[in-house]
Scaffold this motif. Structure first.
Motif, mmCIF file in Angstrom:
data_model
loop_
_atom_site.group_PDB
_atom_site.id
_atom_site.type_symbol
_atom_site.label_atom_id
_atom_site.label_comp_id
_atom_site.label_asym_id
_atom_site.label_seq_id
_atom_site.Cartn_x
_atom_site.Cartn_y
_atom_site.Cartn_z
ATOM 1 N N ALA A 197 77.207 58.621 49.799
ATOM 2 C CA ALA A 197 78.649 58.435 49.995
ATOM 3 C C ALA A 197 78.949 57.045 50.553
ATOM 4 O O ALA A 197 79.913 56.389 50.134
ATOM 5 C CB ALA A 197 79.187 59.518 50.923
ATOM 6 N N TRP A 198 78.145 56.587 51.478
ATOM 7 C CA TRP A 198 78.378 55.290 52.109
ATOM 8 C C TRP A 198 78.182 54.151 51.105
ATOM 9 O O TRP A 198 78.975 53.204 51.063
ATOM 10 C CB TRP A 198 77.482 55.127 53.309
ATOM 11 N N GLU A 199 77.170 54.255 50.280
ATOM 12 C CA GLU A 199 76.931 53.209 49.284
ATOM 13 C C GLU A 199 78.089 53.136 48.294
ATOM 14 O O GLU A 199 78.551 52.048 47.926
ATOM 15 C CB GLU A 199 75.612 53.465 48.547
ATOM 16 N N ASN A 200 78.599 54.291 47.869
ATOM 17 C CA ASN A 200 79.723 54.294 46.942
ATOM 18 C C ASN A 200 81.013 53.842 47.621
ATOM 19 O O ASN A 200 81.852 53.180 46.997
ATOM 20 C CB ASN A 200 79.896 55.682 46.331
ATOM 21 N N PHE A 201 81.174 54.200 48.870
ATOM 22 C CA PHE A 201 82.343 53.763 49.635
ATOM 23 C C PHE A 201 82.385 52.234 49.674
ATOM 24 O O PHE A 201 83.439 51.617 49.442
ATOM 25 C CB PHE A 201 82.283 54.332 51.052
ATOM 26 N N LYS A 202 81.253 51.610 49.972
ATOM 27 C CA LYS A 202 81.204 50.143 50.056
ATOM 28 C C LYS A 202 81.515 49.499 48.702
ATOM 29 O O LYS A 202 82.200 48.469 48.636
ATOM 30 C CB LYS A 202 79.840 49.698 50.569
ATOM 31 N N LYS A 203 81.021 50.123 47.636
ATOM 32 C CA LYS A 203 81.284 49.571 46.305
ATOM 33 C C LYS A 203 82.771 49.635 45.971
ATOM 34 O O LYS A 203 83.334 48.722 45.343
ATOM 35 C CB LYS A 203 80.489 50.344 45.254
ATOM 36 N N GLN A 204 83.420 50.724 46.379
ATOM 37 C CA GLN A 204 84.812 50.951 46.000
ATOM 38 C C GLN A 204 85.812 50.293 46.943
ATOM 39 O O GLN A 204 86.865 49.813 46.513
ATOM 40 C CB GLN A 204 85.067 52.455 45.911
ATOM 41 N N TYR A 205 85.487 50.289 48.238
ATOM 42 C CA TYR A 205 86.451 49.803 49.223
ATOM 43 C C TYR A 205 85.943 48.649 50.075
ATOM 44 O O TYR A 205 86.725 48.035 50.811
ATOM 45 C CB TYR A 205 86.873 50.951 50.154
ATOM 46 N N GLY A 206 84.640 48.383 50.002
ATOM 47 C CA GLY A 206 84.067 47.380 50.875
ATOM 48 C C GLY A 206 83.793 47.942 52.262
ATOM 49 O O GLY A 206 84.106 49.091 52.569
ATOM 50 N N VAL A 207 83.225 47.123 53.128
ATOM 51 C CA VAL A 207 82.968 47.536 54.508
ATOM 52 C C VAL A 207 84.292 47.517 55.266
ATOM 53 O O VAL A 207 85.051 46.538 55.176
ATOM 54 C CB VAL A 207 81.950 46.593 55.177
#
Length: 748
Positions: free
Chosen positions: A414-424
């Motif tokens: 989930a965290w890896e996809n979150f970063k791809k979609q929204y950034g840190v």
């Protein structure tokens, strides 16, 4: 038992002379005459009922009729009971409940408080969907809610707590305190409720004006409103006689709804529509037993504690922006609800939510309002309206919406996809400061202090951080925290009082005294308890009058919760602070009469017996705790101390060994066990014990000193010197350690 810190009450019996000089005056003291809003009851005759309201408010009445408020409580009859009651039997945890009708009356046959089966007449119904509960009458005015309820969607009986085994003698049994209508339910399910509890015989004479949550439960008694409206006609103008109107501002409306939509403790004798929320109740704060460390819902906390965390609340969104005020239904059942405020082109698009349109994943609430089931089948959404944060889930083991839907994935995915979609994330949520403190992280204390200081954060988060400081605070923190007694948030003020009030030194009472004049009753009551180690004759003259008034408020707050074990325990603690040991013992014992398996209370009572020299009672209390919770280490430690004091070393050794078994990190257990082995001339066991302790705590000076002493006593000066030097490594200038090194035959 949830985390219990064993209190040694001897320290609480020490009283210091109080100086009348005040260190820092509270800055925002209102005039004393403006305090102490009336707590007088409202006579039932002032409530006119929904039919009278309907005459002028037909549309509002139509919306309200059939709502959860309308059906909150009803007399049980063929029109209100939704379950069939045709001889059905439901079995759970070995208990069989049979539901039937006799002489046109509804009955249940089930296990009662004596462990035997009885027939109980159903008097009232509770709720309509997704479940309906049933209430029976017991002696002494007690009304009890059955644990077996009717699922109105599946049309079947079910157990509210199917996996939770409860013995008939426990407080949690349906026939006892946990499902008692009088103190757990009535205040919010009916209108103008007076509990009328008599502590002398544990009886109730509970009254209400209207059986359900009627118009006047929210708007206040309507008699004068109707009289003025009819008398003045078109010239009538409201002068505040009604509450929760269209003119009520957003935060006040939340405050007024919250009295029933939050988990809280009642502090006033009754709710009479005077004052504000904090004049009648105090909300539960964010803590590990009720919330996840980031503030997401865990236990049944209802809505308020979540909503006031949210950006919605702080931007003046209120309950009726989403819910119809009378039907309680959502204004829209799709994303249009959120799009009242949020731009559709920005948020209602796959570029934002990365899901196909019109799927579950594209619904705002499924990402920003996750939920949990309570009472078996009642799904309730978290109203903190948060952005999913898988990174925080990895750090603090908190839930997030991503993997609640993608059950085959983990937080790392989930965290890896979150970063791809929204950034840190380039923002900081308050939970990033609260969670480290609640989970005991290395930076926990610093994070909590940062959160407390930040007045832009939600006040419930700041107050919760202050509450969590009790696990970290030392005397050096006091001066830094005193400033928050003057905080603009009454929640923060009240919680600061609780924290500082635990300091066993009446010097700090001078900082709490001004809070006796606070504008909020909840703060005044906390202040009174905070200074309760003072005798009345120690109160400065300029506070004596207000002290007596707040004393009445405080005693009322204790009376209100005297039918709870915790209420009696709080009174016991107050009496102990006043130096009244015997009365304190009496109320701890009363608390256990209400909840016989509350071992937090039993631990306090056992320690009080211990400090009062009632050693046999203390021993029996500790043994009872061990019987009920055989893997709870602190009780073995306390019992070991008792046996050691009674000069029963063999018994004490057994208890300390069990302490180490269940609490291997308890350094004092190793220390005490080592000394006992030495007293028994068992050097081998003493040596093994002290060395195990040093392995766990290599810089513990008590263990190092004991090791040096033991090895010296038994002729091993080389090891004695080694441990003496370890002490000096830690404290090079400690004269006691210098002398020890000299005594064991070494030179610097």
């Amino acid at each position: 038992m949830k985390s219990v810190i064993i209190a040694f009450f001897l320290s609480l019996l020490v009283f210091f002379q109080f100086s009348c000089s005040e260190k820092k005056e509270y800055q925002n003291i209102p005039k004393e005459d403006s305090l102490f809003a009336s707590t007088k009851p409202i006579h039932d005759s002032l409530f006119v009922g929904d039919k009278a309201c309907k005459e002028c408010h037909k549309n509002e009445f139509k919306d309200w009729q059939g709502s959860h408020h309308d059906k909150a409580m009803q007399i049980a009859d063929e029109n209100t009971v939704l379950a069939p009651f045709k001889g059905e039997e439901f079995t759970n945890q070995g208990i069989v409940s049979k539901f039937y009708i006799k002489n046109n009356t509804f009955y249940v046959n089930t296990e009662g408080p004596d462990g035997k089966y009885h027939d109980y007449k159903v008097i009232y119904t509770f709720g309509v969907t997704p479940l309906q509960q049933y209430i029976v009458q017991f002696p002494n005015g007690h009304f009890q809610c059955l644990r077996t309820a009717w699922d109105t969607k599946k049309n079947e009986w079910f157990d509210l707590y199917p996996d939770f085994k409860v013995v008939h003698s426990e407080w949690l049994h349906w026939s006892r305190g946990a499902l008692n209508w009088n103190n757990m339910c009535a205040d919010c399910h009916s209108t103008n409720v007076r509990k009328n509890y008599d502590a002398n015989n544990h009886s109730y004479n509970t009254k209400f004006a209207l059986i359900n949550v009627n118009c006047e439960a929210c708007h206040g008694p309507g008699k004068n409103h109707i009289k003025n409206a009819k008398t003045l006609g078109d010239a009538y103008q409201s002068h505040g006689e009604l509450k929760m109107t269209a003119a009520t501002d957003s935060k006040t409306l939340v405050d007024q709804c919250a009295r029933c939509h939050m988990r809280r403790e009642q502090i006033s004798e009754r709710y009479n529509f005077e004052g504000t929320l904090l004049d009648h109740y105090f909300p539960n704060l964010i803590a590990n037993e009720t919330y996840h460390p980031d503030g997401q819902i865990l236990d049944e906390v209802y809505v308020y504690g979540s909503f006031v965390q949210s950006k919605m609340y702080h931007n003046d969104v209120t309950c009726t922006d989403c819910h119809d005020a009378h039907s309680l239904k959502l204004k829209f059942n799709d994303n249009q609800l959120c799009l009242q405020c949020h731009v559709p082109e920005k948020y209602d698009t796959s570029k934002h939510h990365f899901h196909k349109k019109n799927t579950d994943g594209a619904q705002c609430i499924n990402c920003h309002m996750t939920g949990r089931f309570y009472m078996g089948n009642d799904y309730r959404r978290d109203h903190s309206f948060r952005i999913p944060r898988p990174d925080l889930s990895i750090k603090y083991n908190t839930p997030n919406a991503c993997i609640q839907c993608h059950e085959d994935k983990d937080n790392e995915w989930a965290w890896e996809n979150f970063k791809k979609q929204y950034g840190v994330p380039d923002y900081q949520h308050f939970s990033e400061l609260l969670a480290p403190g609640l989970t005991g992280q290395e930076n926990g204390k610093e994070s909590l202090l940062t959160l407390i200081k930040d007045t832009l954060q939600p006040e419930i988060a700041r107050a919760s951080a202050m509450r969590a400081m009790r696990d970290y605070m030392n005397i050096n923190d006091v001066n830094n925290l005193l400033q928050y007694l003057n905080d603009l948030s009454p929640l923060v003020r009240a919680t600061t009082i609780d924290l500082l009030g635990e300091i066993n030194n009446t010097e700090y009472a001078s900082y709490l005294l001004p809070l006796l004049k606070d504008e909020k009753r909840s703060v005044r009551i906390n202040a009174f308890y905070g200074i309760s180690r003072l005798k009345e004759e120690q109160i400065p003259d300029n506070y004596k009058k207000v002290y007596q008034k707040v004393k009445k408020e405080f005693n009322t707050s204790l009376d209100v919760i005297s039918d709870f074990a915790g209420g009696n325990a709080k009174r016991a603690s107050y009496l102990l602070r006043q130096g009244n040991i015997q009365e304190s013992i009496k109320y701890y014992e009363k608390a256990l009469e209400i909840d016989n398996i509350n071992n937090l209370i039993r631990t306090n009572l056992a320690n009080l017996y211990y400090s009062n020299g009632e050693h046999l009672k203390a021993e029996e209390s500790f043994k009872t705790i061990i019987k009920q919770e055989p893997e709870y280490g602190p009780t073995y430690y306390s019992l070991g101390l008792l046996y050691a004091e009674l000069n029963q070393p063999e018994k004490a050794i057994i208890q300390f060994e069990k302490t180490i078994l269940y609490m291997p990190q308890n350094v004092r257990a190793y220390y005490n066990l080592c000394l006992l082995h030495d007293k028994q001339n068992d050097f081998a066991s003493a040596k093994t014990t002290v060395l195990k302790g040093i392995t766990i705590a290599p810089n513990n000076v008590d263990l190092l000193y004991t090791a040096a002493y033991l090895f010296s006593k038994n002729g091993d000066n080389q090891k004695a010197v080694f441990y003496a030097k370890e002490l000096l490594r830690i404290e090079p200038n400690n004269q006691q350690y210098i002398n020890l090194l000299q005594q064991v035959g070494a030179t610097n």
